[in-house]
Design an enzyme around this catalytic site. Structure first.
Site, short mmCIF file in Angstrom:
data_model
loop_
_atom_site.label_atom_id
_atom_site.label_comp_id
_atom_site.label_asym_id
_atom_site.label_seq_id
_atom_site.Cartn_x
_atom_site.Cartn_y
_atom_site.Cartn_z
N GLU A 133 13.71 -3.50 29.32
CA GLU A 133 13.50 -2.93 28.00
C GLU A 133 13.78 -1.44 28.04
O GLU A 133 13.84 -0.82 29.09
CB GLU A 133 12.07 -3.21 27.54
CG GLU A 133 11.02 -2.67 28.48
CD GLU A 133 9.64 -3.23 28.19
OE1 GLU A 133 9.33 -3.43 27.01
OE2 GLU A 133 8.89 -3.45 29.14
N ASP B 12 9.79 -7.53 32.41
CA ASP B 12 8.83 -6.86 31.53
C ASP B 12 7.87 -6.06 32.40
O ASP B 12 7.26 -6.60 33.31
CB ASP B 12 8.06 -7.88 30.70
CG ASP B 12 7.09 -7.19 29.74
OD1 ASP B 12 7.58 -6.57 28.78
OD2 ASP B 12 5.88 -7.26 29.97
N ASP C 115 3.07 -11.10 28.91
CA ASP C 115 4.11 -10.44 29.69
C ASP C 115 5.25 -11.40 30.02
O ASP C 115 6.42 -11.02 29.99
CB ASP C 115 3.52 -9.87 31.00
CG ASP C 115 2.46 -8.80 30.73
OD1 ASP C 115 2.45 -8.24 29.61
OD2 ASP C 115 1.65 -8.52 31.64
#
Ligand SMILES: [Zn+2]
Length: 452
Positions: free
Chosen positions: A341, A252, A423
């Site tokens: 992501e 992340d 996170d």
């Protein structure tokens, strides 16, 4: 294929910052000047020829009677350039020296490597080909315009030398010590970085250099040695083999920290705080910006402030790139599967003001590095679907909290009571992400190419 029979297929580069004295700086500058002159010479000839033909057409001259078109092939450009600079071409420069001797061609041509004229000719031919392919619709991507002349002021001084290999001789571009690299015509130049890796790989035949590209930017010269290297040893490529501490990791790009990596069991694998150096560099950049705004137009003070601002931009870019390289290397080497992501999802969820340490452009660069390093090390890279709610999902019970805002630095789940760093929560969810099932018999599609 190297001389030891190792297939060399991995395109790679070595970049060094040069430490040059005044005399060397002037020689490098002369090479860049020759490169610009050669490039502009070709573009100018072709432009004049095209203009001439267009004018003749406008007067109604038949197609067969037009001034013949020039060839834009690389070979014809190289031959033309050699004839022109050596004074054999009909349009060669003629200079009369003080003592009355007549010099045809470029009087200083011997001081610059012939390679510079040849590689600049190749660049000019390629630029013209890009333009004509683009007009014919034969070129993918952004339309290429007619090549622009390189300007002494607007274009960064650059030139390229080839690395030559002769039977039984050392390659013409080669490190000669821990901080020295030898180049054709330029001789030995000092570099700031250690040359050990390049020396070892050349020595063992695991790297073959094609060329050295020089560039003067922000007050210093850099050289990039490009070539092909052997693929990494299979023990380093094999997922799960020595050195891999993780089988599957989610990454992340953090709101609070630079980046967080975690596994699917909720364990934090790595946190990259690393933002201090970046924040400091960014603070100095901001000051340099303000200093520039206070100066008067066309003043010496403004020029000084602009140079300083340029250096600060370079510093921020260098710090960011180093951080991204450390993240991508550690992940690609240390785990078998990496899930990241989607860039667009990240952009939608976060706003600029809240500690976007890496920035959207940085995220694209991180993804690009992960893509090629995953290929080097045999790591699987998965890019999560852009709609995957990695931040809003509870990593303990799977409840989705639609009301999570950027201000929430801690994820608190109303359903199961989990309290976790936001996170880390997102990284765990990414580690667990499985791509939508593919029809049987087909491989999952490769990730999209990174944004340029
Ligand atoms: Zn929960």
């Amino acid at each position: 294929m190297s001389h030891t029979g190792v297939p060399l297929t991995r395109a790679t580069t070595f970049k060094f910052t040069l430490d040059v004295n005044d005399e060397q700086h002037h020689r490098l500058f002369a090479h860049a000047g020759a490169s610009r002159l050669a490039f502009n010479h070709h573009i100018g000839r072709v432009k004049a020829n095209l203009d001439q033909r267009a004018a003749e057409r406008s007067y109604g001259v038949a197609e067969a009677d037009l001034t013949p078109a020039l060839s834009w092939s690389k070979v014809s450009f190289i031959n033309e350039m050699n004839a022109w600079k050596d004074g054999r071409a009909p349009d060669a420069r003629v200079e009369v020296l003080d003592d009355g001797t007549v010099v045809r061609g470029l009087p200083w041509r011997g001081e610059v490597s012939t390679d510079v004229f040849e590689t600049a000719s190749v660049n000019a031919a390629q630029a013209l080909k890009n333009w004509s392919d683009s007009r014919k619709g034969a070129r993918a991507g952004k339309a290429a315009g007619f090549p622009r002349f390189k300007s002494r002021h607007r274009t960064a001084p650059t030139f390229r030398l080839r690395s030559k290999y002769r039977e039984g001789a050392a390659p013409s571009v080669r490190p000669t010590g821990p901080r020295t690299v030898r180049f054709p015509k330029l001789g030995e130049l000092r570099v700031r970085e250690n040359t050990r890796q390049l020396r070892r790989m050349l020595g063992s035949g695991r790297f073959h250099a094609y060329a050295a590209s020089f560039r003067f930017e922000r007050g210093r010269w850099t050289v990039t040695v490009t070539g092909v290297a052997a693929v990494l040893h299979h023990q380093r490529r094999n997922p799960g083999a020595a050195g891999r501490t993780q089988s599957r990791v989610g990454l992340d790009v953090g709101v609070k920290t630079l980046a967080v990596a975690a596994d699917e069991h909720g364990n934090q694998f790595q946190v990259w705080e690393g933002v201090k150096a970046l924040q400091q560099a960014q603070a100095r950049l901001k000051l340099a910006n303000q200093a520039l705004a206070r100066t008067k137009r066309d003043s010496e003070g403004r020029r000084r402030a602009a140079r300083r601002l340029g250096r600060m931009h370079g510093r921020v870019a260098a710090v960011r790139k180093a951080l991204l390289h450390s993240i991508s290397s550690e992940l690609a080497k240390g785990s078998a599967v990496v899930v990241i992501e989607d860039l667009n999802a990240a952009g939608m969820l976060r706003n600029r003001k809240l500690a976007r340490h890496i920035s959207d452009a940085g995220f694209g660069e991180l993804r690009r590095q992960l893509e090629y390093k995953s290929a080097w090390y045999g790591t699987e890279l998965i890019v999560a679907d852009r709609w995957f709610p990695s931040s809003k999902t509870c990593s303990a019970c799977g409840t989705v909290r639609a009301d999570l805002t950027l201000a929430d630095r801690v994820y608190e789940c109303g359903a199961c009571g989990l309290v976790i760093d936001r996170d880390l929560n997102a990284a765990v969810n990414l580690a667990r992400y499985t791509p939508p099932a593919q029809p049987s018999g087909t491989k999952p599609s490769p990730p999209l190419p990174a944004a340029a």
